[in-house]
Design a protein around this motif. Sequence first.
Motif, mmCIF file in Angstrom:
data_model
loop_
_atom_site.group_PDB
_atom_site.id
_atom_site.type_symbol
_atom_site.label_atom_id
_atom_site.label_comp_id
_atom_site.label_asym_id
_atom_site.label_seq_id
_atom_site.Cartn_x
_atom_site.Cartn_y
_atom_site.Cartn_z
ATOM 1 N N ILE A 266 0.838 -1.204 0.000
ATOM 2 C CA ILE A 266 0.000 0.000 0.000
ATOM 3 C C ILE A 266 0.873 1.255 0.000
ATOM 4 C CG2 ILE A 266 -1.724 1.311 1.302
ATOM 5 C CD1 ILE A 266 -2.847 -1.325 2.312
ATOM 6 N N ILE A 267 1.963 1.216 0.784
ATOM 7 C CA ILE A 267 2.892 2.350 0.798
ATOM 8 C C ILE A 267 3.539 2.520 -0.570
ATOM 9 C CG2 ILE A 267 5.055 3.213 1.784
ATOM 10 C CD1 ILE A 267 4.262 1.787 4.397
ATOM 11 N N LEU A 268 3.952 1.401 -1.172
ATOM 12 C CA LEU A 268 4.592 1.451 -2.490
ATOM 13 C C LEU A 268 3.665 2.066 -3.528
ATOM 14 C CD1 LEU A 268 6.958 0.572 -4.390
ATOM 15 C CD2 LEU A 268 5.701 -1.593 -4.693
ATOM 16 N N PHE A 269 2.410 1.602 -3.548
ATOM 17 C CA PHE A 269 1.470 2.075 -4.565
ATOM 18 C C PHE A 269 1.053 3.526 -4.324
ATOM 19 C CE2 PHE A 269 0.028 -2.597 -4.872
ATOM 20 C CZ PHE A 269 1.053 -2.871 -5.767
ATOM 21 N N SER A 270 0.791 3.862 -3.056
ATOM 22 C CA SER A 270 0.226 5.190 -2.772
ATOM 23 C C SER A 270 1.274 6.286 -2.713
ATOM 24 C CB SER A 270 -0.547 5.159 -1.452
ATOM 25 O OG SER A 270 0.329 4.929 -0.359
ATOM 26 N N GLN A 271 2.523 5.939 -2.419
ATOM 27 C CA GLN A 271 3.543 6.967 -2.232
ATOM 28 C C GLN A 271 4.628 6.958 -3.306
ATOM 29 O OE1 GLN A 271 2.916 9.171 0.175
ATOM 30 N NE2 GLN A 271 1.116 7.961 0.680
ATOM 31 N N TYR A 272 5.165 5.801 -3.632
ATOM 32 C CA TYR A 272 6.296 5.741 -4.545
ATOM 33 C C TYR A 272 5.901 5.601 -6.014
ATOM 34 C CZ TYR A 272 9.119 5.116 -0.334
ATOM 35 O OH TYR A 272 9.728 5.307 0.863
ATOM 36 N N LEU A 273 4.772 4.955 -6.268
ATOM 37 C CA LEU A 273 4.357 4.725 -7.660
ATOM 38 C C LEU A 273 3.182 5.593 -8.076
ATOM 39 C CD1 LEU A 273 4.568 0.811 -7.887
ATOM 40 C CD2 LEU A 273 6.312 2.521 -8.487
ATOM 41 N N ARG A 274 2.897 6.632 -7.310
ATOM 42 C CA ARG A 274 1.713 7.416 -7.600
ATOM 43 C C ARG A 274 1.849 8.212 -8.897
ATOM 44 N NH1 ARG A 274 4.311 9.925 -3.269
ATOM 45 N NH2 ARG A 274 4.849 12.134 -3.512
ATOM 46 N N PHE A 275 3.078 8.426 -9.365
ATOM 47 C CA PHE A 275 3.277 9.169 -10.606
ATOM 48 C C PHE A 275 3.420 8.238 -11.813
ATOM 49 C CE2 PHE A 275 5.791 11.903 -7.465
ATOM 50 C CZ PHE A 275 4.644 12.533 -7.033
ATOM 51 N N VAL A 276 3.415 6.944 -11.575
ATOM 52 C CA VAL A 276 3.623 5.994 -12.661
ATOM 53 C C VAL A 276 2.282 5.699 -13.324
ATOM 54 C CG1 VAL A 276 4.420 3.686 -13.270
ATOM 55 C CG2 VAL A 276 5.602 4.994 -11.489
ATOM 56 N N GLY A 277 2.188 6.013 -14.597
ATOM 57 C CA GLY A 277 0.957 5.765 -15.334
ATOM 58 C C GLY A 277 1.097 4.575 -16.259
ATOM 59 N N LEU A 278 0.037 3.795 -16.346
ATOM 60 C CA LEU A 278 0.023 2.660 -17.262
ATOM 61 C C LEU A 278 -0.487 3.125 -18.620
ATOM 62 C CD1 LEU A 278 -1.457 -0.163 -14.989
ATOM 63 C CD2 LEU A 278 0.937 0.401 -15.425
ATOM 64 N N PRO A 279 0.257 2.898 -19.684
ATOM 65 C CA PRO A 279 -0.208 3.323 -21.013
ATOM 66 C C PRO A 279 -1.339 2.424 -21.507
ATOM 67 C CG PRO A 279 1.881 2.154 -21.177
ATOM 68 C CD PRO A 279 1.580 2.285 -19.711
ATOM 69 N N LEU A 280 -2.457 3.032 -21.814
ATOM 70 C CA LEU A 280 -3.610 2.301 -22.317
ATOM 71 C C LEU A 280 -4.086 2.954 -23.611
ATOM 72 C CD1 LEU A 280 -5.650 1.679 -19.047
ATOM 73 C CD2 LEU A 280 -4.189 0.070 -20.255
ATOM 74 N N PRO A 281 -4.665 2.172 -24.495
ATOM 75 C CA PRO A 281 -5.126 2.739 -25.771
ATOM 76 C C PRO A 281 -6.320 3.666 -25.584
ATOM 77 C CG PRO A 281 -5.800 0.449 -25.570
ATOM 78 C CD PRO A 281 -4.886 0.720 -24.418
ATOM 79 N N ALA A 282 -6.348 4.749 -26.372
ATOM 80 C CA ALA A 282 -7.454 5.700 -26.361
ATOM 81 C C ALA A 282 -7.650 6.201 -27.783
ATOM 82 C CB ALA A 282 -7.163 6.857 -25.415
ATOM 83 N N TYR A 283 -8.808 6.771 -28.022
ATOM 84 C CA TYR A 283 -9.107 7.247 -29.373
ATOM 85 C C TYR A 283 -9.787 8.603 -29.293
ATOM 86 C CZ TYR A 283 -11.105 7.680 -34.026
ATOM 87 O OH TYR A 283 -11.446 8.150 -35.268
ATOM 88 N N SER A 284 -9.393 9.500 -30.179
ATOM 89 C CA SER A 284 -10.046 10.787 -30.333
ATOM 90 C C SER A 284 -9.968 11.177 -31.799
ATOM 91 C CB SER A 284 -9.389 11.859 -29.456
ATOM 92 O OG SER A 284 -8.071 12.117 -29.892
#
Length: 619
Positions: A266-284
Motif C-alpha cells: 500500500i505504501i509502495l502504490f500510494s507513495q512511490y508509484l503514484r506518478f507511474v501511469g500505465l499506457p492504455l489505448p485511447a481514441y479521439s
Amino acid sequence: MVNLASSLLLTQQQWSRATIMISCNTQASPSSSAAETFGQAKSACHCQELICMEEDKMEVGGDPLKSFMGGSGAKVERNNRVTVYSVTETPPWYLCAFLAFQHYLTAFGSNIAIPLILADGLCLQHDGLTQSHLINTIFFVSGLCTILQVTFGIRLPILQGGTFALLTPALAMLSIPEFQCPSWTRNASLVDTSSPVFIELQGSIMVASLLQILVGFSGLVGFLMRFVGPLTIAPTISLIGLSMFDAAGARAGSHWGISVTTAALIILFSQYLRFVGLPLPAYSKARNLHTKKFYIFQTMPILLGIAVSWLVCHLLTIYDVLPSDPDRYGHQARTDVKGDVVGQASWFVLPYPGQWGIPAVSLAGVIGMMAGIVCSMAESVGDYYACAKLSGAPPPPKHAINRGIGVEGIGSLLAGAFGTGNGTTSFSENVAALGITKVGSRVVILLSGVVMILMGVLGKIGAIFSTIPNPVIGGMFLIMFGVIAATGISNLQSTDMNSSRNIFVFGFSLFSGLVVPNWVTKNPNIFATGVSEVDAVLRILFTTQMFVGGFLGFFLDNTIPGTKRERGLLVPDETHLEASGILETADIYNLPFGITKRLSSRPWVRYIPFCPWRGLGAR
C-alpha cells in the motif's frame, strides 16, 4: 468522516505544493460563527492539500480522465479554480460510470474495515456467512444514504458511508460483561443474530441518530458547533485511530510477514508509484488511436495492496505452505479458514430493516453513540465546505448545512434499522477525489450510490470480501489507523501551536484519552453506584477514548481564556477563492423537483431552518 483513502489521496498531492496551489482559504470576519469559521478552516486545509495533477496531465489542457476515455476534455485553468464539470453538469455516460466506480473503490477500505472490526465483538469470528451479509448491508445502506444526501440533503457531490466515530463507542459497548461472547461462539460457524449483542447495538444507534436529526432539522447545528473547535476535534479524531492499536496488532500479529507485505504494498502504490501511469489505448478524432496514461496506483492503492497480498495468501494456501493446524502460527493467513463461504453464499441478498431481529435499546449504548454522533457532525460540516470549494459551488448556506446534517441523521437511523452495526457520515475521500479528477458533478456521486446498492445485493461479493485473511486486514489497519491519528492532528493547522495554552489542551486531552480508558478497562468494577444502568453508562463512556479526550478538549478549550485566532476559530484572510472560481449560484442548494419554487411564496417557510426562502436569498 476521515478515512484512509482520503488521507492517502491528500498525501499524494503534497509533492506539487511548490508549483500549483489551490487558493481556497475563505475570508472570515470577526462576526463569523465558530461553526462557519471552523468549517472554512477545515476546508482550507483540505483545499491546500488537493493540488492539481502533475505537469504531464496539465499539458493536455483538459481533464486527464476524460482525455484517457477518448474525449477532448474541457479547459482547466492552471490556477485550478475551475472544475471540468461543475455540480449541476453531467459528464458523458462513460466518464460518469468510470468515476462512479472510482468513488466506490475509494470508499472500499473504510466500508470493509468497519464490519470486519465489529465481527469479533458481535461473536462472528468464524461465522463467515453472517460477516458477508454484514458487508453487503453496509454497502447497500451507504448507497441508499448517498442518494438521499445528494438529492435531498446538502446536494453536493459527497459520498456517504460508515463512520469510525461510532466504531469506538460500539466496541466499548460490546466489551461490557453482559455483552461478552459466550464460549460456544469461539468456534461457531453460525451465530444467532437475534441475540442482545446485535439488537441492542442497532437499537442504540437508532435512538442516538435522533439527536442528529433534531440538531440538523431544528437548525441547532450552528449553535452547537460554535463551541466545537479544532482543539476538540483533533484529540477526538486522533484517538479514534490510536484506540485501534490492539485490533490492528491482533490481526497483524497472526502473520507478520503477510501483514508487513500488505502495508509495504500500500505504501509502495500510494507513495512511490503514484506518478507511474500505465499506457492504455485511447481514441479521439484529433489524434486517432493513441495511448494515454492511467494512474491506477494513485486511484486504488488500498485495493491493489489487499489484492496482491490476498493472492499471495491464496497461493501459499493451495500449495500448503501455510500450516493447516488452527493452533499453529500463521494459520490465519490461509484463505480457506472460513470454509466454502463463497460457495454457500447466495448470489443475491436483499438487506432489510430488522433483518437481525427487533431492535432493543440500551441506555448506556445510546449515550455512548451520541458522543460519536457529535464528532461526526463536526467533521461533516467541514467536509461540506471543502466539497463546495472543490466542486465550484458557493459556500453552503445554513439551510443546506442543516438539511445535510439532518439527512445524515436519517442515514444513521436507516443504518441502525438495517443492522450495519454503525451509522453513516460524509466521506472525506471523495472530497480528495474531486481535487484529482476535477469533476464535481453530483450525477457521478448519485451513480456511485447506485453502484454501492448493486454491490450490496450481490451476496457473492460480500462473501468474497469476508474471506480476506486476518494478516492482510492487519496490514491495512497499520496504515489506516495511523493515518487517521495523524489526520486528527492535522486539524490543528488553523490553531496557534506556539501557544502554551493550546499545547497544554491538546497534549493533556490526548494523553488522558489513552490513560483513563485503559485504567477503567483493567478495573471494570470501579463503578458501583448500585444502579446497574448508571454503572453501564459510566463504564462505556470512560472506556471510550474518543469521548474522554474529546470531552476534555471541549471543556478546556471553552473555559481556558484564549482568542478566537489562537483557538483556530478564525481563518486568516489569505488568497481566498475569487469569484471567478465559483461556477454555480446558491440555487444549487435548493430542494429538488421544484419544491423550493412551490414553497417560495409561503411566508412561513422563512421560519423552517432547513428550507431555502427566496425572500431572504438563498441563505
